[in-house]
Design an enzyme around this catalytic site. Structure first.
Site, PDB file in Angstrom:
ATOM      1  CE  LYS A  38      -0.388  -0.203   5.046  1.00 27.76           C
ATOM      2  NZ  LYS A  38      -1.195  -0.735   6.157  1.00 27.76           N
ATOM      3  NE  ARG A 136      -6.526   0.645  11.096  1.00 25.26           N
ATOM      4  CZ  ARG A 136      -5.317   0.359  10.615  1.00 25.26           C
ATOM      5  NH1 ARG A 136      -4.335   1.236  10.743  1.00 25.26           N
ATOM      6  NH2 ARG A 136      -5.069  -0.795  10.026  1.00 25.26           N
ATOM      7  CE1 TYR A 259      15.768  30.710   6.193  1.00 25.79           C
ATOM      8  CE2 TYR A 259      15.723  28.362   5.747  1.00 25.79           C
ATOM      9  CZ  TYR A 259      15.655  29.669   5.302  1.00 25.79           C
ATOM     10  OH  TYR A 259      15.476  29.918   3.970  1.00 25.79           O
ATOM     11  CG  MET A 307      12.072  22.915   0.609  1.00 27.43           C
ATOM     12  SD  MET A 307      11.137  24.049  -0.423  1.00 27.43           S
ATOM     13  CE  MET A 307      10.126  24.884   0.781  1.00 27.43           C
TER      14      MET A 307
HETATM   15  C1  LIG Z   1      -0.456  -1.742   6.842  1.00 27.85           C
HETATM   16  C2  LIG Z   1      -1.049  -3.048   7.266  1.00 27.85           C
HETATM   17  C3  LIG Z   1      -0.230  -4.191   7.409  1.00 27.85           C
HETATM   18  C4  LIG Z   1       1.266  -4.132   7.333  1.00 27.85           C
HETATM   19  O1  LIG Z   1       1.764  -3.610   8.542  1.00 27.85           O
HETATM   20  P1  LIG Z   1       3.316  -3.569   8.868  1.00 27.85           P
HETATM   21  O2  LIG Z   1       3.368  -3.144  10.279  1.00 27.85           O
HETATM   22  O3  LIG Z   1       3.914  -2.568   7.944  1.00 27.85           O
HETATM   23  O4  LIG Z   1       3.857  -4.933   8.633  1.00 27.85           O
HETATM   24  C5  LIG Z   1      -0.853  -5.393   7.669  1.00 27.85           C
HETATM   25  N1  LIG Z   1      -2.204  -5.482   7.825  1.00 27.85           N
HETATM   26  C6  LIG Z   1      -2.998  -4.396   7.726  1.00 27.85           C
HETATM   27  C7  LIG Z   1      -4.461  -4.547   7.935  1.00 27.85           C
HETATM   28  C8  LIG Z   1      -2.451  -3.146   7.464  1.00 27.85           C
HETATM   29  O5  LIG Z   1      -3.248  -2.067   7.404  1.00 27.85           O
END
Ligand SMILES: *Cc1c(COP(=O)(O)O)cnc(C)c1O
Length: 365
Positions: A38, A136, A259, A307
């Protein structure tokens, strides 16, 4: 490593290390590994990484969004792609058209998918996501009990290929929540007809075999992050972020840097300014806290990060020449270290690596 196309910054992604980390996940879990790619594989490039993992034998991938799934499908026609967002309204047709498998997070999503199946006149594959305490995504307890009572009717057009939940505290092996979620997940599985199950992200892979079930879902471990900060990292560094020295100078005691003049030299000092900044992903929070590495020697960040620029205090080491390479993430400074200096998680460091840095993919270190 020289980089002629971009003299200032270079982001190297070691595909061989990603594959090695995939194998480590297989060994540690003893079960099937679905790769989480993702958010463009945590900013590193979902397509090249997923293609490499596919060549290494991985046939299952997780993305968050429909669009990520469609993009991945164009490169990998024959793999299973699970979409974590599920099937929010109006996405069912596109999911079906691209052979994407939604992870259904609620009774409403299950209904939407069942209706789509009915419309298409065939059963459709899906994952059922059960919430075991993260609050969630996933079916909450009341929806779960409704579903388990009416599973035959509600799931009659759905082929459940996986039942999953997600751990909230797997980065901490001492958290009692891990075991509580494991217990709730097992109980939930008992209320469904048998189906493959999955509970663990990277952290869960390190919790022990009882957390492995039929599939684990690593993300950060594939990309070299430590899934359980504070314990030794079993996974290999994947990312190497380097910049080049643009200018060096000697300054007297009491001079300020950058800065806000937040750094003052304690004595005569040598400073090196490097062409990388927060627009490249060097978090502003590492100002006066983080480090760069020159030929394997750590040197502290002096003053604020700009930056496009960062200044290092190189007093006491041979002054680097203009053009000399400086590592900010790599073998000397692990990605978890810069995350610690920035007061954030490795995940956020990776996903913030700047788009203007060209990603170079290598297969051998
Ligand atoms: C992002 C995610 C993972 C992967 O998590 P990591 O901690 O990066 O291994 C696995 N399962 C779900 C549901 C996620 O949202």
């Amino acid at each position: 490593m020289t980089n002629t196309t971009n003299p200032d910054g270079s982001l190297v992604v070691r595909l061989d290390a990603v594959v090695e980390n995939y194998r480590i996940c297989q060994r540690l879990s003893g079960t099937k590994v679905g790769s989480v790619v993702k958010a463009d594989a945590y900013g590193l490039g979902a397509i090249p990484i997923a293609k490499t993992l596919y060549e290494a034998g991985c046939d299952t991938f997780f993305v968050a969004r429909l669009e990520e799934g469609i993009a991945l499908r164009c490169s990998l026609p024959n793999v299973r792609i699970f979409v974590l967002d599920g099937c929010p309204c109006e996405t069912a047709a596109a999911l079906i058209a691209h052979h994407l498998t939604p992870i259904l997070n609620s009774l409403a999503q299950i209904e939407t998918w069942a209706r789509a199946a009915h419309t298409h006149g065939r059963t459709l594959d899906a994952v059922i996501h059960i919430d075991t305490g993260m609050n969630r995504l996933g079916l909450p307890a009341d929806e779960l009990s409704t579903l388990s009572g009416e599973a035959r009717e509600r799931l009659k057009d759905i082929n459940v290929v996986l039942i999953m939940s997600h751990l909230a505290c797997s980065e901490d092996p001492s958290a009692t929540m891990n075991c509580e979620q494991l217990t709730r997940f097992r109980a939930a599985l008992g209320s469904f007809p048998p189906a493959p199950a999955s509970l663990s992200p990277s952290g869960g892979i390190c919790l022990g075999p009882e957390y492995a079930f039929d599939m684990v879902r690593p993300g950060i471990a594939l990309y070299g992050g430590n899934p359980q900060p504070g314990r030794p990292n079993a996974f290999k560094p994947v990312v190497r972020l380097t910049g080049r020295v643009l200018q060096t100078r000697r300054v007297d005691k009491g001079e300020s840097v950058g800065y806000g003049a937040t750094f003052r030299t304690q004595g005569p000092a040598t400073l090196a300014t490097v062409g990388l900044g927060y627009a490249d992903g060097l978090m502003r929070a590492i100002g006066n806290r983080g480090a760069g590495a020159i030929d394997g020697t750590r040197v502290p960040v002096a003053g604020r990060v700009s930056m496009d620029l960062i200044t290092l205090n190189v007093t006491g080491i041979p002054a680097p020449a203009v053009g000399h390479e400086v590592e900010f993430i790599g073998d000397t400074i692990l990605v978890d270290e810069i995350a610690g200096a920035a007061g954030t998680a490795t995940y956020e460091i990776l996903t913030n690596l700047g788009r203007r840095l060209p990603r170079t993919y290598v297969r051998a270190a």
